[in-house]
Scaffold this motif. Structure first.
Motif, PDB file in Angstrom:
ATOM      1  N   SER A  32       0.821  -1.212   0.000  1.00  0.00           N
ATOM      2  CA  SER A  32       0.000   0.000   0.000  1.00  0.00           C
ATOM      3  C   SER A  32       0.850   1.255   0.000  1.00  0.00           C
ATOM      4  O   SER A  32       0.408   2.311  -0.446  1.00  0.00           O
ATOM      5  CB  SER A  32      -0.916   0.043   1.226  1.00  0.00           C
ATOM      6  OG  SER A  32      -1.629  -1.138   1.339  1.00  0.00           O
ATOM      7  N   MET A  33       2.063   1.136   0.519  1.00  0.00           N
ATOM      8  CA  MET A  33       2.950   2.294   0.542  1.00  0.00           C
ATOM      9  C   MET A  33       3.950   2.301  -0.620  1.00  0.00           C
ATOM     10  O   MET A  33       4.767   3.196  -0.732  1.00  0.00           O
ATOM     11  CB  MET A  33       3.729   2.325   1.874  1.00  0.00           C
ATOM     12  CG  MET A  33       2.852   2.526   3.091  1.00  0.00           C
ATOM     13  SD  MET A  33       1.909   4.057   3.024  1.00  0.00           S
ATOM     14  CE  MET A  33       3.134   5.230   3.547  1.00  0.00           C
ATOM     15  N   HIS A  34       3.884   1.260  -1.451  1.00  0.00           N
ATOM     16  CA  HIS A  34       4.770   1.200  -2.626  1.00  0.00           C
ATOM     17  C   HIS A  34       3.919   0.800  -3.816  1.00  0.00           C
ATOM     18  O   HIS A  34       4.031  -0.321  -4.330  1.00  0.00           O
ATOM     19  CB  HIS A  34       5.887   0.178  -2.403  1.00  0.00           C
ATOM     20  CG  HIS A  34       6.831   0.545  -1.311  1.00  0.00           C
ATOM     21  ND1 HIS A  34       6.590   0.243   0.003  1.00  0.00           N
ATOM     22  CD2 HIS A  34       8.026   1.199  -1.327  1.00  0.00           C
ATOM     23  CE1 HIS A  34       7.584   0.693   0.754  1.00  0.00           C
ATOM     24  NE2 HIS A  34       8.470   1.274  -0.029  1.00  0.00           N
ATOM     25  N   VAL A  35       3.060   1.738  -4.244  1.00  0.00           N
ATOM     26  CA  VAL A  35       2.034   1.365  -5.221  1.00  0.00           C
ATOM     27  C   VAL A  35       2.524   1.180  -6.647  1.00  0.00           C
ATOM     28  O   VAL A  35       1.770   0.736  -7.495  1.00  0.00           O
ATOM     29  CB  VAL A  35       0.845   2.360  -5.202  1.00  0.00           C
ATOM     30  CG1 VAL A  35       0.062   2.214  -3.924  1.00  0.00           C
ATOM     31  CG2 VAL A  35       1.309   3.771  -5.384  1.00  0.00           C
ATOM     32  N   SER A  36       3.781   1.547  -6.937  1.00  0.00           N
ATOM     33  CA  SER A  36       4.234   1.185  -8.288  1.00  0.00           C
ATOM     34  C   SER A  36       5.252   0.061  -8.277  1.00  0.00           C
ATOM     35  O   SER A  36       5.939  -0.153  -9.256  1.00  0.00           O
ATOM     36  CB  SER A  36       4.891   2.309  -9.062  1.00  0.00           C
ATOM     37  OG  SER A  36       4.856   3.475  -8.450  1.00  0.00           O
ATOM     38  N   ASP A  37       5.332  -0.636  -7.166  1.00  0.00           N
ATOM     39  CA  ASP A  37       6.310  -1.713  -7.111  1.00  0.00           C
ATOM     40  C   ASP A  37       5.733  -3.002  -7.701  1.00  0.00           C
ATOM     41  O   ASP A  37       5.077  -3.772  -7.000  1.00  0.00           O
ATOM     42  CB  ASP A  37       6.757  -1.920  -5.658  1.00  0.00           C
ATOM     43  CG  ASP A  37       8.056  -2.685  -5.560  1.00  0.00           C
ATOM     44  OD1 ASP A  37       8.154  -3.771  -6.150  1.00  0.00           O
ATOM     45  OD2 ASP A  37       8.975  -2.191  -4.891  1.00  0.00           O
TER      46      ASP A  37
ATOM     47  N   HIS B 219      -1.415   4.682 -11.376  1.00  0.00           N
ATOM     48  CA  HIS B 219      -0.352   3.691 -11.227  1.00  0.00           C
ATOM     49  C   HIS B 219      -0.721   2.398 -11.932  1.00  0.00           C
ATOM     50  O   HIS B 219      -1.594   1.661 -11.483  1.00  0.00           O
ATOM     51  CB  HIS B 219      -0.078   3.423  -9.744  1.00  0.00           C
ATOM     52  CG  HIS B 219       0.580   4.574  -9.056  1.00  0.00           C
ATOM     53  ND1 HIS B 219       1.911   4.850  -9.185  1.00  0.00           N
ATOM     54  CD2 HIS B 219       0.061   5.540  -8.266  1.00  0.00           C
ATOM     55  CE1 HIS B 219       2.195   5.928  -8.490  1.00  0.00           C
ATOM     56  NE2 HIS B 219       1.101   6.375  -7.917  1.00  0.00           N
TER      57      HIS B 219
END
Lengths: 375, 156
Positions: free
Chosen positions: A196-201, A280
């Motif tokens: 949720s805190m790294h939405v383009s990972d 994203h």
């Protein structure tokens, strides 16, 4: 607990290039060109009989670095195999190296080799009685798995879409974690905040897909086991076996109930994140994949698990069960969990979003739904 | 997604002054931190110099996004974030911070101020709180209605 290189082209003072602050080790860059030949010479002396090392390679720093790295790993492997170096210490050094080089493929590959050594060591028979041996190795493996999850998580945070870190994480689960339902569910919940805190990972979300697919695979396997047990029961009715089958049935029921719930929760997570963080592509891809998985999962159709067993009883062969599952797969999805909701969601996004990328993704997703699901 | 710095500056004529700043460089390698912080201070100042009064912009610098808001009265704010952090929340934060700053610190002190002389301590708290945009500002979607047409995305 961390290492780093301090950019410092010249030695301004006559003092050591090693800097230690708050348990973090730094090396000033000016000393590297002196350090390398020195280290290399030391290794040369140690491996004197190798003749293929010539002066040109010594001068070429690039080859030098590569050589030292490979050599270093090779030496460490030898030290571990001979029992001189404790594998756990080597894992700790690897963890340190990953703070500076979170992607380094050699470090991850070497790490897997060390873990394999540890697994082998763990499964060796010991003179200690079975009772005593029982607890320790399992706990040890569990601790190691937890530590690996932490290392992967940290490395994933240090480099965006760190494929090497996430594939290592998958490898650990497959080889050390045994892919139990508990482990899979734990991992789903512990990585939820991270993604949720790294939405383009992409790699992070790909990991979640792996977890979901494993859960689906697990449910099918356990259903097969249950069904096979039923077969055994019919042929050899005994109280003990019925009890175990009953317990298994309870387990399988739990798993089959969880699965549609898991997939639905995943889709909800996607929807929530897409709404909060427009634009994203990773999130849309994850949505595609989750819907894809739910469509192919036998557990998400409207038919309860009991019918599988009935179907099996009729045909009395594994073949029959497989045919039953296939029939279930083709059954229409429930309305509350499937394309209808997705179409509504897309329409809402298209009508309210202002982000050009978001609109593009939503349109593409709609196209995919139409062609893929044919509805 | 991450916020790295939050600064309040004054766009004077001709120079731009830094009034107060907060940084979060904890995700950087320990030995890189001071140079990263210097880079962010320098970039924030540069961006405000190049922005007009009464404008908002998002400027891409290396792998960071610098969101700047320069008010008509010369008070300016810069948030440096990564490319995952939602733009709207940054501007909500800047609006809020500059508004509060202008109420707490008198206008007379702006042209000559510096981090040593200005007494405004809320920046660190805001930077920390806004690390998770959903916790900090659950109504972010509503805020999108305001001023979005004025935001220019400048990619370099």
């Amino acid at each position: 607990d961390e290492i780093g290189l301090i950019p410092c082209p010249e030695a301004r003072y006559n003092r050591s290039p090693i800097v230690l602050i708050e348990n973090k080790l730094g090396v000033e860059s000016w000393c590297v060109k002196f350090l390398l030949p020195y280290v290399h010479n030391k290794l040369l002396l140690y491996r004197e009989r190798k003749q293929w090392l010539n002066k040109d390679e010594l001068i070429d720093i690039t080859l030098h670095l590569l050589f030292i790295q490979i050599y270093f790993i090779f030496c460490r492997k030898e030290l571990i195999l001979s029992g001189t170096l404790n594998p756990l210490k080597d894992l700790h050094l690897g963890k340190l190296a990953l703070t500076k080089f979170p992607k380094s493929p050699e470090t991850w590959i070497h790490r897997r080799w060390v873990l394999q050594q540890l697994i082998q060591e763990n499964s060796l028979p010991s003179p200690v009685t079975k009772g005593n041996l029982g607890a320790a190795p399992v706990q040890r493996i569990h601790r190691i798995v937890q530590e690996e999850m932490n290392v992967c998580s940290e490395a994933a945070g240090r480099y965006p879409s760190n494929y090497n870190a996430w594939s290592h994480r998958i490898w650990v689960l497959q080889h050390l974690g045994k892919l139990t339902v508990k482990v899979l569910l734990d991992e789903l919940s512990s990585t939820k905040y991270w993604v949720s805190m790294h939405v383009s990972d992409h790699s992070g979300f790909h990991y979640r897909q792996f977890l979901l697919k494993s859960l689906i695979g697990r449910t099918v396997t356990d259903s097969n086991v249950l069904v096979q047990n039923q077969m055994v029961n019919e042929q050899n009715p005994s109280l003990q076996k019925e009890e175990s089958a009953g317990a298994e049935a309870a387990c399988v029921k739990e798993q089959s109930v969880d699965l549609p719930c898991c997939l639905e929760k995943e889709l909800e997570l996607c929807t929530e994140l897409i709404d909060t963080y427009p634009g994203h592509e990773t999130l849309w891809c994850h949505s595609d994949e989750t819907l894809n998985n739910s469509h192919h999962s036998p557990a998400t159709s409207n038919v309860p698990q009991a019918m599988d067993v009935d179907g099996f009883n009729e045909s009395r062969s594994k073949q029959g069960y497989t045919q039953e599952t296939k029939r279930l797969k083709r059954a229409p999805l429930q309305d509350s969990f499937g394309p209808q909701m997705e179409y509504q969601f897309i329409d809402k996004v298209l009508s309210t979003c202002r982000d050009a990328d978001q609109a593009r993704f939503a349109t593409a997703y709609r196209k995919w739904l139409v062609t893929f699901l044919g509805q | 997604m991450r916020l790295y710095s939050l600064s309040v500056l004054y766009k004077g004529d001709p120079k731009v002054h830094l009034l107060k700043a907060a940084y979060d460089v904890s995700t950087f390698n320990f030995f890189q931190r001071s140079s990263v912080q210097e880079f962010m201070t320098f970039t924030s100042q540069l961006i405000v110099e190049r922005s007009e009064l009464g404008s908002r912009a998002s400027v891409k610098e290396q792998e960071y996004l610098c969101h700047v808001y320069v008010r008509n009265d010369g008070l300016a704010g810069v948030v440096i974030a990564d490319n995952e952090y939602p733009q709207r929340v940054c501007f909500t934060l800047l609006d809020k911070v500059l508004d509060e700053f202008s109420r707490q610190v008198s206008k007379i002190d702006w042209p000559s101020g510096s981090p040593a002389t200005i007494s405004y301590a809320a920046l660190d708290g805001y930077l920390s709180k806004y690390q998770n945009p959903r916790d900090a500002d659950p109504m972010t979607r509503v805020q999108a209605e305001l001023d979005e047409t004025k935001i220019i995305l400048v990619r370099r």
